[in-house]
Design a protein around this motif. Structure first.
Motif, PDB file in Angstrom:
ATOM      1  N   PHE A 107       0.821  -1.299   0.007  1.00  0.00           N
ATOM      2  CA  PHE A 107      -0.065   0.033   0.061  1.00  0.00           C
ATOM      3  C   PHE A 107       0.918   1.286  -0.074  1.00  0.00           C
ATOM      4  O   PHE A 107       0.449   2.501  -0.188  1.00  0.00           O
ATOM      5  CB  PHE A 107      -1.042  -0.181   1.465  1.00  0.00           C
ATOM      6  CG  PHE A 107      -1.881  -0.977   1.052  1.00  0.00           C
ATOM      7  CD1 PHE A 107      -3.102  -0.825   0.514  1.00  0.00           C
ATOM      8  CD2 PHE A 107      -1.892  -2.212   1.870  1.00  0.00           C
ATOM      9  CE1 PHE A 107      -4.202  -1.821   0.272  1.00  0.00           C
ATOM     10  CE2 PHE A 107      -2.740  -3.343   1.515  1.00  0.00           C
ATOM     11  CZ  PHE A 107      -3.993  -2.907   0.936  1.00  0.00           C
ATOM     12  N   ASN A 108       2.065   0.897   0.269  1.00  0.00           N
ATOM     13  CA  ASN A 108       2.910   2.233   0.281  1.00  0.00           C
ATOM     14  C   ASN A 108       4.238   2.115  -0.667  1.00  0.00           C
ATOM     15  O   ASN A 108       5.203   2.684  -0.445  1.00  0.00           O
ATOM     16  CB  ASN A 108       3.407   2.420   1.723  1.00  0.00           C
ATOM     17  CG  ASN A 108       2.690   3.318   2.437  1.00  0.00           C
ATOM     18  OD1 ASN A 108       1.600   4.190   1.851  1.00  0.00           O
ATOM     19  ND2 ASN A 108       2.309   3.210   3.894  1.00  0.00           N
TER      20      ASN A 108
ATOM     21  N   ASP B 233       5.472   7.419   1.845  1.00  0.00           N
ATOM     22  CA  ASP B 233       4.816   7.486   3.163  1.00  0.00           C
ATOM     23  C   ASP B 233       5.758   7.098   4.043  1.00  0.00           C
ATOM     24  O   ASP B 233       5.500   6.158   5.057  1.00  0.00           O
ATOM     25  CB  ASP B 233       3.546   6.453   3.013  1.00  0.00           C
ATOM     26  CG  ASP B 233       2.375   6.836   4.122  1.00  0.00           C
ATOM     27  OD1 ASP B 233       2.603   7.939   4.890  1.00  0.00           O
ATOM     28  OD2 ASP B 233       1.214   6.086   4.338  1.00  0.00           O
TER      29      ASP B 233
HETATM   30 MG    MG Z   1      -0.004   5.356   2.542  1.00  0.00          MG
END
Ligand code: MG
Ligand code: ATP
Length: 249
Positions: free
Chosen positions: A191-192, A204
Motif C-alpha cells: 500500500f506504500n 509514506d
Molecule cells: Mg500510505
C-alpha cells in the motif's frame, strides 16, 4: 489569506466547469485557515505556482499535484488536522531519539509528524533509496517530488508486475539502505509502494523511526513480514527471515 483568496491565486483549475465546482467543494472542505496559511508558506519555500489537482483523499492526509514556476511537477501532502488519528502518531514519535520533547498538543504533534516525514525522506534519499525527494515543509504541509507522468504512478498492488522477483530484490535493497542509514520505514507494504520507471518507489515515511527507537526492530520485522507475504503471493520465494537477513547483514 482565506480560501477564496487562495483559490484566486493558486488553484489552477479552469473555472466554471462542473468538475471544478466539485473540486472547489472538496478543496474548501480540506483547507481550513491553518492549512491555507501553511500551504502559502510552503508555496513560497518551494517556488510553487499552483495546485493542479487531487491525487488522493485519505484518512490522514490529502495529496495534491502541483507545479513550480519552472514548470516542474510536485506532490503536496497535507495532513488533516481534525480527523487524523493522532494517538497512533504519538507511538511512532515518542521514543525516537531525534524527537526528545514531543508536544502532545494535536497541532504540534501533526507538525512534528510532517517534519519527521520530511527528515526521513531526506535521509532515505541521501542513502540512495528510491523515494520522492523532499523539497520543503511548513506545519502540516509537505512538498516532494511527484512520482508519475501524465497520471500519478500506480500502487504496486494495482498492476501486473513483469518481474516480481526483481521488484522484491529492489525493495529489500532499499530497506537495507535505510537500515544502514539508521532508519526503519515502519509502514512498508504494497500500500506504500508505487511503481514508476520500471521500479518500486517507497512512499509514506512519517511512521519511519531511527534504530534508537525501542520498537525499531519490531517495526522492521513487521515490514519484513509484509514484504515477504506480498511477494510470496506473486510466486517469489522469500521468507520474512530472508528479508531480515538481507537487510541487517
Ligand atoms: Mg500510505
Ligand atoms: N510523491 C508522490 N507522487 C505521486 N503520488 C503520491 C506521492 N505521494 C503520495 N502519493 C499518492 O497519494 C497516496 C497517499 O499518500 P501516502 O501513502 O503518503 O499517505 P497516507 O498517509 O497513506 O494517507 P492516507 O492513509 O490518509 O490515505 C498514495 O497512495 C499515492 O497514490
Amino acid at each position: 489569506m482565506d480560501y477564496d483568496q487562495f483559490e484566486e491565486k493558486f488553484v489552477m483549475s479552469e473555472k466554471k466547469t462542473k468538475k471544478d465546482r466539485e473540486w472547489k467543494k472538496i478543496y474548501q472542505s480540506v483547507f481550513d485557515h491553518y492549512t491555507i496559511g501553511n500551504l502559502f508558506k510552503a508555496f513560497l519555500k518551494a517556488n510553487l505556482e499552483g495546485l493542479i489537482h487531487i491525487i488522493s483523499l485519505g484518512k490522514e492526509a490529502n495529496v495534491f499535484r502541483a507545479v513550480t514556476r519552472n514548470g516542474e511537477e510536485r506532490a503536496i501532502k497535507v495532513y488533516r488536522v481534525e480527523t487524523s488519528d493522532f494517538k497512533h502518531m504519538y507511538d511512532y514519535i515518542e521514543g525516537d531519539p531525534r524527537f526528545p520533547n514531543v508536544n502532545k498538543k494535536k497541532r504540534k504533534l501533526i507538525e512534528a509528524w510532517c517534519q519527521k516525514e520530511f527528515k526521513n525522506l531526506s535521509l532515505a534519499k541521501k542513502a540512495g533509496v528510491s523515494c520522492p525527494k523532499p523539497y520543503a515543509f511548513s506545519g502540516n504541509v509537505l512538498v516532494m517530488q511527484y512520482i508519475g507522468d501524465k497520471e500519478p504512478a500506480p500502487l504496486i498492488k494495482d498492476i501486473n508486475l513483469d518481474d516480481p522477483e526483481k521488484a522484491a530484490r529492489l525493495v529489500v535493497g532499499d530497506m537495507r539502505k535505510m537500515y544502514k542509514a539508521n532508519l526503519v520505514h515502519s509502514d512498508l507494504s504494497e500500500f506504500n509502494l508505487l511503481y514508476w520507471k520500471k521500479k518500486p518507489w517507497l512512499i509514506d515515511f512519517a511512521q519511519g523511526v531511527s534504530l534508537g527507537h525501542p520498537k525499531a526492530m519490531e517495526f522492521l520485522e513487521r515490514d519484513a513480514r509484509n514484504i515477504s507475504r506480498y511477494f510470496s503471493k506473486l510466486g517469489v520465494n522469500i521468507t520474512k527471515e530472508d528479508v531480515l537477513k538481507a537487510v541487517t547483514k
